[in-house]
Motif scaffolding. Sequence first.
Motif, PDB file in Angstrom:
ATOM      1  N   LYS A 110     -10.433  12.988  -3.041  1.00 31.77           N
ATOM      2  CA  LYS A 110     -10.047  11.936  -3.969  1.00 31.77           C
ATOM      3  C   LYS A 110     -11.314  11.226  -4.421  1.00 31.77           C
ATOM      4  CE  LYS A 110      -5.803  11.256  -5.118  1.00 31.77           C
ATOM      5  NZ  LYS A 110      -4.796  10.261  -5.281  1.00 31.77           N
TER       6      LYS A 110
ATOM      7  N   ASP B 143       0.894  -1.166   0.000  1.00 32.20           N
ATOM      8  CA  ASP B 143       0.000   0.000   0.000  1.00 32.20           C
ATOM      9  C   ASP B 143       0.925   1.207   0.000  1.00 32.20           C
ATOM     10  OD1 ASP B 143      -1.708   2.075   0.583  1.00 32.20           O
ATOM     11  OD2 ASP B 143      -2.501   1.203   2.427  1.00 32.20           O
ATOM     12  N   THR B 144       1.035   1.848  -1.164  1.00 34.19           N
ATOM     13  CA  THR B 144       2.061   2.871  -1.360  1.00 34.19           C
ATOM     14  C   THR B 144       1.471   4.270  -1.205  1.00 34.19           C
ATOM     15  OG1 THR B 144       1.659   3.006  -3.748  1.00 34.19           O
ATOM     16  CG2 THR B 144       3.233   1.344  -3.006  1.00 34.19           C
TER      17      THR B 144
ATOM     18  N   ASP C 118      -2.264  15.800   4.377  1.00 33.40           N
ATOM     19  CA  ASP C 118      -2.940  14.598   4.865  1.00 33.40           C
ATOM     20  C   ASP C 118      -2.852  14.476   6.386  1.00 33.40           C
ATOM     21  OD1 ASP C 118      -3.867  13.099   2.501  1.00 33.40           O
ATOM     22  OD2 ASP C 118      -1.746  13.105   1.959  1.00 33.40           O
TER      23      ASP C 118
ATOM     24  N   THR D 261       1.657  13.620  -6.072  1.00 31.05           N
ATOM     25  CA  THR D 261       2.240  14.248  -7.259  1.00 31.05           C
ATOM     26  C   THR D 261       3.524  14.996  -6.871  1.00 31.05           C
ATOM     27  OG1 THR D 261       0.014  14.559  -8.117  1.00 31.05           O
ATOM     28  CG2 THR D 261       1.749  15.852  -9.157  1.00 31.05           C
TER      29      THR D 261
ATOM     30  N   ARG E 140      -7.416  13.611   3.636  1.00 28.95           N
ATOM     31  CA  ARG E 140      -7.050  15.017   3.431  1.00 28.95           C
ATOM     32  C   ARG E 140      -7.603  15.900   4.535  1.00 28.95           C
ATOM     33  NH1 ARG E 140      -3.180  15.728  -0.291  1.00 28.95           N
ATOM     34  NH2 ARG E 140      -3.753  17.892   0.044  1.00 28.95           N
TER      35      ARG E 140
HETATM   36  C1  7RM Z   1       0.061   8.969  -6.015  1.00 33.68           C
HETATM   37  C2  7RM Z   1      -1.113   9.923  -5.900  1.00 33.68           C
HETATM   38  C3  7RM Z   1      -2.099  12.419  -3.473  1.00 33.68           C
HETATM   39  C4  7RM Z   1      -3.040  12.134  -2.324  1.00 33.68           C
HETATM   40  C5  7RM Z   1      -2.344  12.039  -1.002  1.00 33.68           C
HETATM   41  C6  7RM Z   1      -3.341  11.205  -0.204  1.00 33.68           C
HETATM   42  C7  7RM Z   1      -3.855  10.224  -1.221  1.00 33.68           C
HETATM   43  C8  7RM Z   1      -2.239   8.516  -2.151  1.00 33.68           C
HETATM   44  C9  7RM Z   1      -2.404   6.903  -0.703  1.00 33.68           C
HETATM   45  C10 7RM Z   1      -3.235   7.970  -0.291  1.00 33.68           C
HETATM   46  C11 7RM Z   1      -3.854   6.773   1.575  1.00 33.68           C
HETATM   47  C12 7RM Z   1      -2.354   5.719   0.114  1.00 33.68           C
HETATM   48  N1  7RM Z   1      -0.845  11.233  -6.092  1.00 33.68           N
HETATM   49  N2  7RM Z   1      -3.109   8.947  -1.223  1.00 33.68           N
HETATM   50  N3  7RM Z   1      -1.804   7.278  -1.868  1.00 33.68           N
HETATM   51  N4  7RM Z   1      -3.959   7.898   0.853  1.00 33.68           N
HETATM   52  N5  7RM Z   1      -3.099   5.713   1.239  1.00 33.68           N
HETATM   53  N6  7RM Z   1      -1.606   4.652  -0.223  1.00 33.68           N
HETATM   54  O1  7RM Z   1      -2.204   9.472  -5.663  1.00 33.68           O
HETATM   55  O2  7RM Z   1      -1.262  13.688  -6.069  1.00 33.68           O
HETATM   56  O3  7RM Z   1      -2.924  12.256  -7.095  1.00 33.68           O
HETATM   57  O4  7RM Z   1      -2.770  12.322  -4.712  1.00 33.68           O
HETATM   58  O5  7RM Z   1      -3.668  10.864  -2.482  1.00 33.68           O
HETATM   59  O6  7RM Z   1      -4.396  11.998   0.229  1.00 33.68           O
HETATM   60  O7  7RM Z   1      -2.109  13.319  -0.468  1.00 33.68           O
HETATM   61  S1  7RM Z   1      -1.945  12.428  -6.048  1.00 33.68           S
END
Ligand code: 7RM
Length: 631
Positions: A505, A394-395, A484, A399, A499
């Motif tokens: 998202k 779980d990565t 976050d 951006t 967030r």
């Molecule tokens: C790679 C991507 C970034 C936002 C980030 C988080 C959320 C991304 C996870 C996650 C929980 C994860 N870039 N986020 N990965 N939350 N677990 N593994 O998504 O710029 O489009 O979004 O996405 O809120 O700040 S992004």
Amino acid sequence: MERITTFEQYQQAYKNSVENPEAFWAEQAELFTWRRKWDKTLEWNFNEPDVKWFSGGKLNITENCLDRHLEKRGDQTALIWEPNNPDEAAKKISYKELHSEVCRFANVLKHNGAKKGDRICIYMPMVPELTIAVLACARIGAIHSVVFGGFSFKSLSDRIQDADCNIVITADGGFRGAKDIPLKSVVDEALEICASVKKVIVLKRTHTNVIMKKDRDIWWQEEMEKVSDVCPAETMDSEDTLFILYTSGSTGKPKGVVHTTAGYMVYTDYTFRNVFQYNSGDVFWCTADVGWITGHSYLIYGPLLAGAATLMFEGIPTFPDAGRFWNVIDKHKVNIFYTAPTAIRSLQAMGLDFVKPYKLDSLRVLGSVGEPINEEAWNWYNENIGKKNCPIVDTYWQTETGGMMISAMAGITKTKPGFATLPLPGIQPALVDEKGNELHGNNIEGRLCFKFPWPGIIRTTYGSHERCRETYFNIYKGYYFTGDGCRRDEDGYYRITGRVDDVIKVSGHLLGTAEIENAINEHPDIVESAVVGFPHDIKGWGIYAFVICDNERKDVDNLKSEIIQTVTKYMGPIAKPDKIQIVKGLPKTRSGKIMRRILRKIAENDLANIGDTSTLLDPSVVEEIKIGAVL
Ligand code: 7RM
């Protein structure tokens, strides 16, 4: 050292990376082809911010993605392409062939006036030519700005104007499921207000009729015939900009995140190989669109730097049916599969009959990215796709971070569903309270920051360095702030809680609520709107719009569908509201600020916890909104 293979090695690498970050990353950078070695590994200051990695170094990233591999694996597959329609033939492109195509298209760009430092907008479907276009820009030192094909003309023109692009690369259209996406006509509409664009290069993909503007629009296929496939790579400085990628923020205007050459290269390669435990010869599939950072870092750059076979899929998970992902995995013997929780949840909801026909026995590692993965989806993924035999990574990343930040290394880090687990080597997280004081120890919750630079960190936001400082480095002094919330449990494991700002998202796409409001407000009858997110079983978050209409429209259903059409037209189908409520007023403070906290509670149907409304200009609007809430 090829890569980390045990948990003890991870702990040792982590320790080294904190005690001596420069030596740690210099060792990684040695793995690449440099035209001139760097002088200084790291210079940094988070107040400006000013971060430089490997300064003085000279290189070209495409030489490292392509030329470097030609001798050892020139005939090995670099790119596997699976078309939208399973009846169309898949393609396999070797490193040698990809090199040749990239060089050829780089010459097309030069032939059409492109120079080092120019900004080139890429608005394309998921076809091999998209990867070729991205790498061709990097080959000649032009800065690519990829815009997701699901964005509409206003989002596209905003991004073209902000980066002052002089070339747009697009296609007549794209295939997505049963639909054709009319890319070229969206470009035409966008360019009516973008004077900077001199050339539009159009790939024929759907063979639909498009209008070609004289002296501006040219065909990809015809241009490729006119040039050779010899194109020496431009020499770039380590800190020369590689690309701009727009991301949504709290204000209506998206930010052009700037990534530079050497640090991004070192970081995407290191994280790709270690997190996925990549073995030479593995077939890797990242389902993200190249229009997002995940597609940049882990569909194109990371895998190609590592010499992997990277799979690109043009279609959608449910076409022709909900078994498509699993079909493609068996067909191409995918070893490492990387997707988003929203896709997992939507396929889970379709039932196991779509999974059963497939063996899925080539899989070794599964990945998740983009949003928190709930325990139910994690378990389903683990049991039915991984057959309890594939570690799930779980990565967590953004951006702005260029690559993964907090993640397990497959098979090495013990996982817990819902936890991104531990920081990767080189990554120093800090949880802070609302005042910016770091919270120490375990079993705590706070806002997630990073206190030391890593090579893939954002360098600036295009056109306004101040905006970068304000958004990421000035909220908590001395820290990079992610936006976050996060918990660190008793084992020191990290769990992202979501967030804490006004971005949401939605199906894995990061959207600014203000940007959606601007699109809604384009409707002639709407005077004001407020958008918030609400928890959604499949999408993660859904979009709830409160709108004020300036006349007494009785045909509420028509009005709502017009609002949806307006958002689709200006921003794109990904930003369509799930719920629309027509209201007479919005909850505002005496200073005129909308209290979104209240709207969020209403959208979540958590009326008991609306809290104090006494500071509102007119508390009675809350009662009216509660009564009319769309649940
Ligand atoms: C790679 C991507 C970034 C936002 C980030 C988080 C959320 C991304 C996870 C996650 C929980 C994860 N870039 N986020 N990965 N939350 N677990 N593994 O998504 O710029 O489009 O979004 O996405 O809120 O700040 S992004």
